[in-house]
Design an enzyme around this catalytic site. Structure first.
Site, short mmCIF file in Angstrom:
data_model
loop_
_atom_site.label_atom_id
_atom_site.label_comp_id
_atom_site.label_asym_id
_atom_site.label_seq_id
_atom_site.Cartn_x
_atom_site.Cartn_y
_atom_site.Cartn_z
N ASN A 1 0.89 -1.23 -0.03
CA ASN A 1 0.11 0.15 -0.08
C ASN A 1 0.85 1.18 -0.02
OD1 ASN A 1 -2.27 1.34 0.18
ND2 ASN A 1 -2.01 1.89 2.38
N HIS B 1 0.81 5.20 1.14
CA HIS B 1 0.12 6.30 2.08
C HIS B 1 0.70 7.75 1.96
CE1 HIS B 1 -2.77 7.31 5.05
NE2 HIS B 1 -1.78 8.04 5.82
C1 GRF Z 1 -2.65 8.76 -2.96
O1 GRF Z 1 -2.35 9.77 -2.51
C2 GRF Z 1 -2.11 7.65 -2.25
O2 GRF Z 1 -1.15 7.58 -1.43
C3 GRF Z 1 -3.39 7.32 -1.46
O3 GRF Z 1 -4.68 7.67 -2.26
C4 GRF Z 1 -4.09 8.56 -3.09
C5 GRF Z 1 -4.28 7.88 -4.61
O4 GRF Z 1 -4.23 8.71 -5.51
N1 GRF Z 1 -3.59 5.86 -0.72
P1 GRF Z 1 -4.26 8.13 -6.93
O5 GRF Z 1 -5.62 7.52 -7.22
O6 GRF Z 1 -3.31 7.16 -7.24
O7 GRF Z 1 -4.02 9.55 -7.99
#
Ligand code: GRF
Length: 222
Positions: free
Chosen positions: A106, A108
């Protein structure tokens, strides 16, 4: 290695992973993009890149275990060797984790363990931290709390707006996630309790993005 991406929203990280795999920097194939939201932009991005995409919307009428069985069946059918959660806004249930015996990563947008949950960027910004960042980690049952693989620390300028911070974070995410997946897919990561160990290789380091510390350092190409 085959990667299945699970995402709920925009899909910029999914796009970065797909592009890195296409370019051969990430030595893996993305075999499925799965969303819990019908019509999520990530599905269009996958389709535009010619990657199989699928929405399995979660509705409250379906039991969670029936839903998880559907998810698992789709993931297994894609031949996935690992899952990359990229903005997947539904917590994976213990049943799902028990049924998928392969690594799940994941990303974050904060320096975990600070600011887990849906408001990683805004939470850190509103709190007034001086440093925030990005973390890629293995998934465990507790949200955003599995063993860390790579982190970037990003300073907040006095005049930073949430918008400029979001832009910075996303740009760094798009380098960190393909790198972490490359380490996983080339068998260079191992987990010892909470500690993740990266096996060294004779690969040059990439120039770090200015004004940001990434550890372990990115390698050439990322
Ligand atoms: C990202 O900031 C990621 O860290 C978080 O959700 C967001 C997803 O952004 N878990 P995207 O859909 O990949 O543009």
């Amino acid at each position: 290695m085959n990667i299945a991406i699970m995402a709920s929203g925009t899909g910029s990280n999914a796009q970065a992973i797909i592009a890195s795999a296409r370019a051969g920097i990430l030595e893996a194939s993305v075999t499925l993009v799965l969303s819990n939201k019908a019509g999520a932009p990530v599905l269009e991005k996958a389709a535009a890149a010619g990657i199989p995409s699928l929405a399995i919307p979660y509705d409250k009428q379906t039991s969670r275990s029936a839903y998880d069985r559907k998810l698992l069946a789709a993931i297994k059918q894609s031949g996935a060797d690992c899952i990359a959660l990229a903005g997947y806004m539904l917590l994976l249930s213990p049943e799902f984790l028990d049924g998928f015996h392969k690594p799940i990563l994941n990303i974050h947008p904060s320096l975990l363990p600070a600011f887990p949950g849906a408001r990683g960027i805004a939470g850190a910004f509103d709190y007034g931290v001086k440093l925030t960042g990005v973390s890629v980690h293995f998934v465990s049952e507790e949200m955003d709390m599995g063993p860390l693989i790579i982190q970037a620390a990003i300073p907040l300028e006095q005049d930073a707006s949430i918008h400029t911070l979001e832009e910075k974070i996303h740009a760094i995410e798009h380098r960190l996630y393909p790198q972490a997946l490359q380490w996983l897919c080339t068998g260079r990561l191992s987990c010892h309790g909470r500690k993740t160990v990266l096996m060294p290789a004779s690969i040059k380091q990439a120039p770090p993005p200015p004004g940001c510390l990434i550890w372990p350092p990115l390698e050439e190409g990322f």
